[in-house]
Design an enzyme around this catalytic site. Structure first.
Site, PDB file in Angstrom:
ATOM      1  N   ALA A 177     -67.105 -21.123 -13.927  1.00 53.56           N
ATOM      2  CA  ALA A 177     -66.657 -22.334 -12.826  1.00 53.56           C
ATOM      3  C   ALA A 177     -65.679 -22.394 -11.579  1.00 53.56           C
ATOM      4  O   ALA A 177     -65.824 -22.521 -10.827  1.00 53.56           O
ATOM      5  CB  ALA A 177     -66.431 -23.654 -13.808  1.00 53.56           C
TER       6      ALA A 177
ATOM      7  N   SER B  57     -58.764 -18.894 -11.155  1.00 53.82           N
ATOM      8  CA  SER B  57     -58.292 -18.030 -12.263  1.00 53.82           C
ATOM      9  C   SER B  57     -58.854 -16.461 -12.491  1.00 53.82           C
ATOM     10  O   SER B  57     -59.458 -15.963 -12.241  1.00 53.82           O
ATOM     11  CB  SER B  57     -58.394 -18.084 -13.671  1.00 53.82           C
TER      12      SER B  57
ATOM     13  N   ASN C 136     -55.585 -28.781  -9.157  1.00 52.70           N
ATOM     14  CA  ASN C 136     -55.259 -27.837 -10.039  1.00 52.70           C
ATOM     15  C   ASN C 136     -55.359 -28.211 -11.342  1.00 52.70           C
ATOM     16  O   ASN C 136     -55.426 -27.486 -12.683  1.00 52.70           O
ATOM     17  CB  ASN C 136     -53.488 -27.811  -9.993  1.00 52.70           C
TER      18      ASN C 136
ATOM     19  N   TYR D 239     -66.563 -21.585 -17.891  1.00 49.09           N
ATOM     20  CA  TYR D 239     -64.800 -21.688 -17.609  1.00 49.09           C
ATOM     21  C   TYR D 239     -64.595 -20.662 -16.552  1.00 49.09           C
ATOM     22  O   TYR D 239     -63.985 -21.332 -15.273  1.00 49.09           O
ATOM     23  CB  TYR D 239     -63.564 -21.292 -19.064  1.00 49.09           C
TER      24      TYR D 239
ATOM     25  N   ASP E 207     -59.545 -37.927 -13.511  1.00 46.03           N
ATOM     26  CA  ASP E 207     -59.905 -37.052 -14.461  1.00 46.03           C
ATOM     27  C   ASP E 207     -61.251 -37.331 -14.296  1.00 46.03           C
ATOM     28  O   ASP E 207     -62.554 -37.435 -13.563  1.00 46.03           O
ATOM     29  CB  ASP E 207     -60.704 -39.003 -15.653  1.00 46.03           C
TER      30      ASP E 207
ATOM     31  N   GLY F 178     -53.654 -32.422 -12.600  1.00 45.06           N
ATOM     32  CA  GLY F 178     -53.729 -32.445 -13.238  1.00 45.06           C
ATOM     33  C   GLY F 178     -52.368 -31.931 -13.127  1.00 45.06           C
ATOM     34  O   GLY F 178     -51.659 -30.491 -13.292  1.00 45.06           O
ATOM     35  N   ALA F 179     -50.817 -32.629 -12.680  1.00 46.25           N
ATOM     36  CA  ALA F 179     -49.225 -32.239 -12.840  1.00 46.25           C
ATOM     37  C   ALA F 179     -48.217 -32.749 -13.398  1.00 46.25           C
ATOM     38  O   ALA F 179     -47.395 -32.567 -13.538  1.00 46.25           O
ATOM     39  CB  ALA F 179     -48.526 -32.093 -11.232  1.00 46.25           C
TER      40      ALA F 179
HETATM   41  N1  LIG Z   1     -51.714 -21.125 -17.542  1.00 42.28           N
HETATM   42  C1  LIG Z   1     -52.106 -19.856 -17.386  1.00 42.28           C
HETATM   43  O1  LIG Z   1     -52.401 -18.765 -17.660  1.00 42.28           O
HETATM   44  C2  LIG Z   1     -53.683 -19.982 -16.372  1.00 42.28           C
HETATM   45  C3  LIG Z   1     -54.311 -18.794 -15.953  1.00 42.28           C
HETATM   46  C4  LIG Z   1     -55.481 -18.289 -15.327  1.00 42.28           C
HETATM   47  C5  LIG Z   1     -55.789 -20.004 -14.606  1.00 42.28           C
HETATM   48  N2  LIG Z   1     -55.138 -21.384 -14.487  1.00 42.28           N
HETATM   49  C6  LIG Z   1     -55.319 -21.956 -13.910  1.00 42.28           C
HETATM   50  O2  LIG Z   1     -54.273 -22.410 -13.329  1.00 42.28           O
HETATM   51  C7  LIG Z   1     -54.281 -24.379 -13.963  1.00 42.28           C
HETATM   52  C8  LIG Z   1     -52.993 -24.539 -14.614  1.00 42.28           C
HETATM   53  O3  LIG Z   1     -53.168 -24.458 -15.524  1.00 42.28           O
HETATM   54  P1  LIG Z   1     -51.849 -24.891 -16.216  1.00 42.28           P
HETATM   55  O4  LIG Z   1     -52.202 -23.246 -17.949  1.00 42.28           O
HETATM   56  O5  LIG Z   1     -51.005 -24.935 -15.676  1.00 42.28           O
HETATM   57  O6  LIG Z   1     -52.683 -25.757 -17.514  1.00 42.28           O
HETATM   58  P2  LIG Z   1     -52.012 -27.578 -18.296  1.00 42.28           P
HETATM   59  O7  LIG Z   1     -50.782 -26.122 -18.594  1.00 42.28           O
HETATM   60  O8  LIG Z   1     -53.014 -27.422 -19.248  1.00 42.28           O
HETATM   61  O9  LIG Z   1     -51.830 -28.344 -17.688  1.00 42.28           O
HETATM   62  C9  LIG Z   1     -53.296 -29.148 -17.185  1.00 42.28           C
HETATM   63  C10 LIG Z   1     -53.770 -30.004 -16.445  1.00 42.28           C
HETATM   64  O10 LIG Z   1     -54.915 -30.617 -16.104  1.00 42.28           O
HETATM   65  C11 LIG Z   1     -55.005 -32.052 -16.580  1.00 42.28           C
HETATM   66  N3  LIG Z   1     -56.664 -32.555 -17.261  1.00 42.28           N
HETATM   67  C12 LIG Z   1     -56.414 -32.021 -18.501  1.00 42.28           C
HETATM   68  N4  LIG Z   1     -57.654 -32.484 -18.748  1.00 42.28           N
HETATM   69  C13 LIG Z   1     -57.764 -33.746 -17.579  1.00 42.28           C
HETATM   70  C14 LIG Z   1     -59.287 -33.189 -17.228  1.00 42.28           C
HETATM   71  N5  LIG Z   1     -60.337 -33.735 -17.561  1.00 42.28           N
HETATM   72  N6  LIG Z   1     -58.790 -34.534 -15.779  1.00 42.28           N
HETATM   73  C15 LIG Z   1     -58.407 -34.118 -14.884  1.00 42.28           C
HETATM   74  N7  LIG Z   1     -56.953 -33.841 -15.678  1.00 42.28           N
HETATM   75  C16 LIG Z   1     -56.475 -32.814 -16.096  1.00 42.28           C
HETATM   76  C17 LIG Z   1     -53.944 -32.252 -17.333  1.00 42.28           C
HETATM   77  O11 LIG Z   1     -53.230 -33.246 -17.674  1.00 42.28           O
HETATM   78  P3  LIG Z   1     -52.443 -34.465 -18.866  1.00 42.28           P
HETATM   79  O12 LIG Z   1     -51.315 -33.625 -19.710  1.00 42.28           O
HETATM   80  O13 LIG Z   1     -52.637 -35.795 -18.759  1.00 42.28           O
HETATM   81  O14 LIG Z   1     -53.712 -34.216 -20.262  1.00 42.28           O
HETATM   82  C18 LIG Z   1     -52.571 -31.309 -17.629  1.00 42.28           C
HETATM   83  O15 LIG Z   1     -52.025 -31.792 -16.130  1.00 42.28           O
HETATM   84  C19 LIG Z   1     -55.937 -24.894 -14.182  1.00 42.28           C
HETATM   85  O16 LIG Z   1     -56.441 -24.405 -13.901  1.00 42.28           O
HETATM   86  C20 LIG Z   1     -56.166 -22.899 -15.137  1.00 42.28           C
HETATM   87  O17 LIG Z   1     -57.157 -22.639 -15.319  1.00 42.28           O
HETATM   88  C21 LIG Z   1     -54.029 -21.108 -15.846  1.00 42.28           C
END
Ligand SMILES: NC(=O)c1ccc[n+]([C@@H]2O[C@H](COP(=O)([O-])OP(=O)(O)OC[C@H]3O[C@@H](n4cnc5c(N)ncnc54)[C@H](OP(=O)(O)O)[C@@H]3O)[C@@H](O)[C@H]2O)c1
Length: 262
Positions: free
Chosen positions: A167, A151, A92, A164, A65, A14-15
């Site tokens: 998990a 998270s 991630n 969420y 996926d 997920g990068a």
């Molecule tokens: N942002 C926050 O405030 C926050 C806070 C706490 C924890 N987190 C955790 O940090 C991590 C990254 O968060 P983020 O906000 O940086 O995420 P993000 O920008 O929304 O990116 C999500 C990534 O996951 C991929 N993805 C989406 N659905 C998927 C699926 N079904 N299978 C495989 N890949 C999938 C996306 O790929 P595509 O673009 O190709 O769809 C994208 O690369 C996550 O694990 C999230 O739970 C984030």
């Protein structure tokens, strides 16, 4: 500090955006070979790959996926075929469900069981499948680093995002057991639990929300993706010599965002 990452193979799931993209770039700066996974946005993944290479690493892009568990093993096999192994896994990728972070307005009893199953399957079993795909190769080498991205919601909860958070808290149990399993083979596994993070994927957060959240943190600021990426790179490197089975919170994690989720 020598991270020992030059030439190491790193799989960041997920990068395409956010924390994953920042993590891929940060590994690039350490001279690593970085496999970047995407689900929908191949173009964004290619852009991140170019950025990794501009930073001094090598990169390539592969689809993965979480909702198709067989694609996880296939993606890992593609990386191994290309680079001969995987030294570091950063799990991630996230299935948010719907169009983005979970909606705190949804009542617990209104979330269908099918959605629970889909969330646990993608975000917990998907991480297990990712670990299973890399573990035998790491064992054979006697070295590996695994970083699971959880998270703050896993520990603190929020109204609404039950599936969420459930998990994400499972990742900690996974890391505790895996630390014992992997430790004897030189494999260290840790969890990073970011709080509310400012990412390129949600740039429209109103300033008053950002400052209200920031004021609830010890550092009076929210982390951005690069802050989290630096934590991940340390844990997922040779600079981490013997830290395993731990959950690391960042400075943002004291902030509460019940109206936004994450
Ligand atoms: N942002 C926050 O405030 C926050 C806070 C706490 C924890 N987190 C955790 O940090 C991590 C990254 O968060 P983020 O906000 O940086 O995420 P993000 O920008 O929304 O990116 C999500 C990534 O996951 C991929 N993805 C989406 N659905 C998927 C699926 N079904 N299978 C495989 N890949 C999938 C996306 O790929 P595509 O673009 O190709 O769809 C994208 O690369 C996550 O694990 C999230 O739970 C984030």
């Amino acid at each position: 500090m020598d991270t020992g990452l030059k030439g190491r193979v790193v799989l960041v799931t997920g990068a395409t955006t956010g924390i994953g993209a920042a993590t891929a770039r940060a590994y690039g700066r350490e001279g690593a070979r970085v496999a970047i996974t995407y689900r929908n946005n191949a173009e964004k993944a290619e852009k991140v790959a170019a950025e990794v290479e501009a930073e001094g690493g090598q990169a390539f892009v592969v689809r993965l996926d979480l909702e198709d568990l067989s694609s996880i093993g296939e993606a890992a096999a593609t990386v191994v075929e290309r680079w001969g192994g995987i030294d570091v896994l950063v799990a991630n990728a996230v299935r948010w469900g719907g169009d983005g972070p979970p909606d705190p307005g949804v009542r617990f009893e209104d979330v269908p069981l099918e959605e629970w199953q889909a969330m646990i399957n993608a975000n917990l079993v998907g991480a297990v499948a990712s670990v299973r795909a890399v573990l035998p190769g790491m064992r054979a080498k006697g070295w590996g680093r695994i970083v699971l991205i959880s998270s703050g919601v896993a520990e603190e909860g929020l109204p609404g995002p039950g599936p969420y958070g459930t998990a994400k808290s499972g990742l900690y149990g996974l890391a505790r057991s895996l630390a014992w399993e992997g430790g004897r083979d030189g494999i260290l596994v840790n969890v990073v639990a970011p709080g509310f993070t400012l990412t390129d994927n949600r740039p429209d957060i109103p300033e008053f929300v950002v400052s209200a959240l920031a004021s609830a943190t010890p550092t009076r600021r929210l982390s951005d993706s690069d802050d989290v990426a630096r934590i991940v790179v340390f844990l997922g490197s040779a600079a981490n010599g013997n830290l395993t089975g731990e959950l690391i919170r960042d400075g943002s994690s004291a902030a509460r965002a019940p109206h936004i989720g994450g």
